[in-house]
Design an enzyme around this catalytic site. Structure first.
Site, mmCIF file in Angstrom:
data_model
loop_
_atom_site.group_PDB
_atom_site.id
_atom_site.type_symbol
_atom_site.label_atom_id
_atom_site.label_comp_id
_atom_site.label_asym_id
_atom_site.label_seq_id
_atom_site.Cartn_x
_atom_site.Cartn_y
_atom_site.Cartn_z
ATOM 1 N N HIS A 550 13.240 13.304 5.399
ATOM 2 C CA HIS A 550 12.209 14.339 5.366
ATOM 3 C C HIS A 550 12.552 15.472 6.322
ATOM 4 C CE1 HIS A 550 9.288 10.881 4.136
ATOM 5 N NE2 HIS A 550 9.931 11.369 3.101
ATOM 6 N N HIS A 593 5.070 11.850 2.921
ATOM 7 C CA HIS A 593 6.320 12.089 2.222
ATOM 8 C C HIS A 593 6.191 13.497 1.651
ATOM 9 C CE1 HIS A 593 5.417 7.787 2.259
ATOM 10 N NE2 HIS A 593 6.702 7.650 2.506
#
Length: 613
Positions: A550, A593
């Protein structure tokens, strides 16, 4: 049409808009702008278009494309000083659809308070915050209705019939592009895992999309249950109708190498993009705007190759500085996770069954081929987000906070913080003190990942820091556009991140020691023993922690005087018509996410560009 012929045709066209990249944010922009037949849109994509590829489409095959250069850029960090000198890999999707082709499908949002921090860094007008982003989150998603696709976790927790939180349907988008859904199949680990969390005091959040993302929940997945396939940016936005538009041209196998500019009085103006196809260089001409959606790694790389960035870096490589913008490639943040793996007692059915039993795999492949259901259409979907203050004692939390505050004050006094870091750390400290926003995520995957043995079943837990205080960078060290930049997330350079991971490690120990999950475990495999001594546990964290994939923030949305790269209109400071729309603009890490957030960035960017045109 041959590749070279297509490239020549693309180069002979003067587009209104040229977009670099065909990924998560880029395709919403391309689809939205090309709704107007008077706007000619050209998209450059280095990878290919992978239609009807089971390695991409089949949910349970996720991870199988990682490391394959057809799908993955295969980036890696420089050796990480505070993680035992390890180089850590960063999978990044290569192809039409970008990282939505290879990610792990989770579809969620952070809490309202986190997105609201973004307005702290940008201009007052057209601020980016929760309220302004929610319409774009909804615009991107087509959530399967709970009446036909229920969330089964409340019943797993013993709460009776499946509960539909009254706010869920309002929080989710139903008419957007990306099909999202819940699983219909769960491994044997999930019900006892849910109950174990409940037994240590963590309840289920049935509406994590409504502004409070803390707690245990069944994350939605970017899976279209009607087709049983991954819902990528490609399948969601490049519908047959969109692909049929004569004013939208997508050139694959074309790697952008430089943005071209002309000088004006106050700013520079982008006129096109240099790109390479099969070793030959071409130029894509843009009469109105250029949009970089090349991702958190390659967007700053392209800016620096084009003369936008920190003058001292550019001059060292002999690159003429067009815009001296020190924030390019800085402010890099990532979610760093520490794992644990457990061997399960015989008879516990997990996704390892597909690896262990060829007959079961063949049976499930037949089910999937005929009905697009079954075990191949399912993946793990359990996440748990916790504020740090809720998982350590008040005394430990207070001590951690005091050391952090002292460290920040010392760095500020020594002039070691950028203006953007000062502003960010003030916000992060406020979030910590409030104690409501999750700072750690714990997730579960019910299969073995680290040297799984034939015939055995496993599960792995991972806990990751969501608001790291460590800051890294991404910079070129060569004028060769085909050489990857130096990627340095600078993991664990801030001691608070390491202490937070230790707290997350101890939290996982509590979960696996709780009934009824405890009864399923045969052996703790990674690490192979309980690390009761903190120093040993910290050593394991340094040796085993890895990326959550990420990466974000390398071209931050923030005012120029703070060290930002783009303003609220997404234009690069010092340019009149170059915009960025991808994860690189995220100014401060969010607890989720990030694919849904990046889709929302693309949706909003499309509207911003349409408005300005």
């Amino acid at each position: 049409m041959s590749t070279s012929t297509a490239a020549e045709s693309f180069a002979k066209t003067t587009f209104d808009i040229v977009i670099v990249g065909a990924g998560t944010a880029a395709l919403p922009i391309a689809a939205k702008l090309s709704e107007n037949p008077q706007i000619l849109v050209g998209v450059l994509e280095a990878g290919g278009k992978n239609d009807n590829d089971p390695l991409i489409d089949t949910p349970q095959f996720l991870g199988s494309t990682t490391g394959n250069p057809k799908y993955d850029w295969k980036f890696a960090s420089v050796p990480q000083e505070h993680a035992l000198g390890r180089a850590i890999g960063f999978p990044r999707g290569k192809g039409v659809g970008g990282s939505t082709l290879i990610n792990y499908l989770a579809w969620d949002r952070a809490s309202k308070a986190e997105y609201d921090t973004w307005k702290t860094f940008g201009e007052k007008d057209d601020a980016w915050d929760w309220d302004s982003l929610i319409p774009y989150f909804k615009a991107a998603e087509a959530a399967a209705p709970l009446s036909t696709n229920p969330n089964e976790y409340p019943s797993m927790a013993g709460l009776g019939a499946v509960i539909i939180h009254p706010g869920v349907e309002d929080a989710l988008g139903s008419e957007g592009a990306v099909k999202t859904s819940h699983n219909s199949i769960y491994s044997d680990v999930i019900p006892p895992y849910v109950k174990a969390w409940n037994n240590i005091g963590t309840s289920i959040n049935t509406n994590p999309w409504g502004g409070d993302a803390s707690g245990l929940y069944n994350v939605r997945l970017a899976v279209d249950r009607k087709t049983g396939k991954r819902a990528s940016a490609d399948s969601a936005y490049l519908t047959p109708e969109v692909l049929a538009r004569q004013n939208l041209k997508i050139l694959t196998g074309a790697q952008a190498t430089k943005v071209l500019f002309k000088r004006e009085t106050d700013n520079v103006t982008a006129t096109g993009v240099e790109f390479v196809v099969e070793g030959k260089t071409y130029v894509a001409n843009a009469s109105k705007e250029v949009v970089l959606s090349a991702g958190v790694i390659q967007t700053p790389q392209l800016l620096e190759l084009s003369g936008i960035g920190n003058r001292k870096f550019l001059e060292a490589l002999g690159i003429e500085t067009l815009v001296d913008l020190a924030g390019v490639g800085e402010n890099v943040q990532d979610h760093l996770f520490v794992p644990m793996q457990f061997l399960l007692k015989p008879g516990t059915k997990t996704f390892d069954e597909l690896r262990n039993n060829p007959d079961f795999l063949a049976e499930q492949q037949a089910v999937y081929n005929s009905s697009r259901t079954g075990w191949l259409a399912a993946v793990d979907s359990t996440v748990c987000y916790n504020p740090l203050s809720k998982i350590v004692t008040p005394a430990v939390f207070s001590s951690m906070l005091e050391r952090l505050e002292a460290s920040i004050a010392k760095n500020k006094e020594q002039g070691a913080l950028t203006p953007l870091q000062e502003a960010q750390y003030a916000v992060q400290l406020d979030l910590l003190r409030a104690g409501d926003v999750p700072g750690l995520e714990t997730l579960l995957m019910s299969k073995g990942y680290v040297a799984p043995e034939q015939g055995k079943s496993y599960f792995i837990m991972m806990t990751g820091v969501q608001h790291p205080f460590s800051r890294g960078s991404i910079h070129i060290n060569s004028t060769n556009p085909f050489k990857a930049p130096l990627i340095d997330p600078n993991y664990l350079s801030n001691e608070f991140d390491l202490e937070s991971l230790l707290a997350g490690y101890r939290l996982m120990e509590k979960v696996v020691a709780a009934e009824p999950l405890k009864d399923l475990i045969e052996i703790r495999q990674l690490p192979p023993a309980i690390l009761s001594d903190d120093e040993h546990a910290l050593g394991f964290i340094r040796a085993a922690a890895t990326t959550g994939s990420h990466l974000m923030g390398s071209c931050a949305l923030a005012r120029r005087n703070l060290g930002g790269v783009v303003g609220n209109n997404l234009k690069v400071h010092g340019t009149s018509n170059l915009r960025i729309a991808d994860a690189s603009i995220i100014p401060l890490s969010v607890s989720c996410h990030i694919q849904a957030t990046v889709f929302a960035i693309g949706e909003r960017a499309g509207d911003v560009i349409k408005r300005d045109l």
